[in-house]
Scaffold this motif. Sequence first.
Motif, PDB file in Angstrom:
ATOM      1  N   ASP A  89      -9.529   0.649  -5.550  1.00  0.00           N
ATOM      2  CA  ASP A  89      -9.145  -0.197  -6.362  1.00  0.00           C
ATOM      3  C   ASP A  89      -8.908  -1.423  -5.605  1.00  0.00           C
ATOM      4  N   ILE A  90      -8.594  -1.433  -4.191  1.00  0.00           N
ATOM      5  CA  ILE A  90      -8.437  -2.749  -3.510  1.00  0.00           C
ATOM      6  C   ILE A  90      -9.075  -2.628  -2.315  1.00  0.00           C
ATOM      7  N   VAL A  91      -9.503  -3.767  -1.703  1.00  0.00           N
ATOM      8  CA  VAL A  91     -10.197  -3.812  -0.334  1.00  0.00           C
ATOM      9  C   VAL A  91      -9.367  -4.841   0.414  1.00  0.00           C
TER      10      VAL A  91
ATOM     11  N   GLU B 222      -9.813  -1.389   6.484  1.00  0.00           N
ATOM     12  CA  GLU B 222      -9.714  -0.330   7.662  1.00  0.00           C
ATOM     13  C   GLU B 222     -10.044   1.005   6.583  1.00  0.00           C
ATOM     14  N   SER B 223      -9.486   1.261   5.497  1.00  0.00           N
ATOM     15  CA  SER B 223      -9.857   2.367   4.619  1.00  0.00           C
ATOM     16  C   SER B 223     -11.379   2.256   4.381  1.00  0.00           C
TER      17      SER B 223
ATOM     18  N   ASP C  96       0.125   0.669  -6.448  1.00  0.00           N
ATOM     19  CA  ASP C  96       1.555   0.922  -6.456  1.00  0.00           C
ATOM     20  C   ASP C  96       2.537  -0.013  -5.378  1.00  0.00           C
TER      21      ASP C  96
ATOM     22  N   ARG D 221       1.797   2.001 -10.993  1.00  0.00           N
ATOM     23  CA  ARG D 221       0.587   2.232 -10.957  1.00  0.00           C
ATOM     24  C   ARG D 221      -0.090   2.457 -12.659  1.00  0.00           C
TER      25      ARG D 221
HETATM   26  O1  LIG Z   1      -8.455  -2.524   3.071  1.00  0.00           O
HETATM   27  P1  LIG Z   1      -6.944  -1.804   3.431  1.00  0.00           P
HETATM   28  O2  LIG Z   1      -6.474  -2.765   4.165  1.00  0.00           O
HETATM   29  O3  LIG Z   1      -7.459  -0.485   4.430  1.00  0.00           O
HETATM   30  O4  LIG Z   1      -6.384  -1.582   2.100  1.00  0.00           O
HETATM   31  C1  LIG Z   1      -6.809  -0.916   1.036  1.00  0.00           C
HETATM   32  C2  LIG Z   1      -6.376   0.555   0.780  1.00  0.00           C
HETATM   33  O5  LIG Z   1      -5.166   0.509   0.521  1.00  0.00           O
HETATM   34  C3  LIG Z   1      -4.784   1.169  -0.795  1.00  0.00           C
HETATM   35  O6  LIG Z   1      -4.556   2.465  -0.583  1.00  0.00           O
HETATM   36  P2  LIG Z   1      -2.888   3.363  -0.212  1.00  0.00           P
HETATM   37  O7  LIG Z   1      -2.982   3.749   1.216  1.00  0.00           O
HETATM   38  O8  LIG Z   1      -2.205   2.310  -0.533  1.00  0.00           O
HETATM   39  O9  LIG Z   1      -3.069   4.287  -1.015  1.00  0.00           O
HETATM   40  P3  LIG Z   1      -3.080   4.855  -2.544  1.00  0.00           P
HETATM   41  O10 LIG Z   1      -4.683   4.524  -2.961  1.00  0.00           O
HETATM   42  O11 LIG Z   1      -2.713   6.188  -2.943  1.00  0.00           O
HETATM   43  O12 LIG Z   1      -2.192   3.905  -3.277  1.00  0.00           O
HETATM   44  C4  LIG Z   1      -6.133   0.806  -1.342  1.00  0.00           C
HETATM   45  O13 LIG Z   1      -6.233   2.223  -2.284  1.00  0.00           O
HETATM   46  C5  LIG Z   1      -7.105   1.212  -0.384  1.00  0.00           C
HETATM   47  O14 LIG Z   1      -7.462   2.426   0.053  1.00  0.00           O
END
Ligand SMILES: O=P(O)(O)OC[C@H]1O[C@H](OP(=O)(O)OP(=O)(O)O)[C@H](O)[C@@H]1O
Length: 187
Positions: free
Chosen positions: A110-112, A116-117, A169, A175
């Motif tokens: 959904d978002i970068v 880190e993720s 969220d 969401r």
């Molecule tokens: O690029 P980053 O700084 O790592 O941020 C992006 C991450 O943050 C959000 O996950 P979140 O941990 O909020 O979990 P969710 O998808 O369940 O909302 C999103 O879904 C990514 O995985």
Amino acid sequence: MHSERPRVRLHDRTFELAVPHGEIIGKIEALAARINADYGDGSRGIPLFVGVLNGAFMFFAELLQRISFPCEVSFVRLSSYHGTTSTGSVTEVFGLRENIEARHVIVVEDIVETGESIRALTDSLAAMNPATLEVATLLFKPASYRNYFPIRYPAMEISDGFIVGFGLDYDGLGRNLCDIYRLAKEV
Ligand SMILES: O=P(O)(O)OC[C@H]1O[C@H](OP(=O)(O)OP(=O)(O)O)[C@H](O)[C@@H]1O
Ligand SMILES: Nc1nc2[nH]cnc2c(=O)[nH]1
């Protein structure tokens, strides 16, 4: 003077409209067209789209309805926690059952933001020796990105600021909103 933008209240915070539903769908259509052009000739076998739960569920559904070549879908979940050493936070990847060796894999986020993720996820998936590995994301914040992995398929680039809606969220809420909202400045 007060902003005219529609607002929503989630927990203790107010968010104002940033990207309306129609614009989001237009960006997803354009991204799907790019992916169809790149993968649609069949030379990459049956690609696998891997959605990252929870946030990607709405983008994943809208994107995949517009993919015009045979493909498979799967989902993973990332779990972040703080390790006991000084290395800081550790992210683990759960849930992938498919053998992705020699397959063409597209991760759907959904978002970068910091990356880190996506770093944890792409490192983990790359170790399974896919033929190719790409990232599609609804939202990309280039100013915050600190990773080396190239984000080939962003639907939208946005400036910094906390975003909710369309899968994203704030502490569990928002969401289900069909538009994207940004945290409003407190007055
Ligand atoms: O690029 P980053 O700084 O790592 O941020 C992006 C991450 O943050 C959000 O996950 P979140 O941990 O909020 O979990 P969710 O998808 O369940 O909302 C999103 O879904 C990514 O995985
Ligand atoms: N909901 C939400 N999650 C995020 N994860 C990384 N950036 C964001 C953001 O702006 N909003």
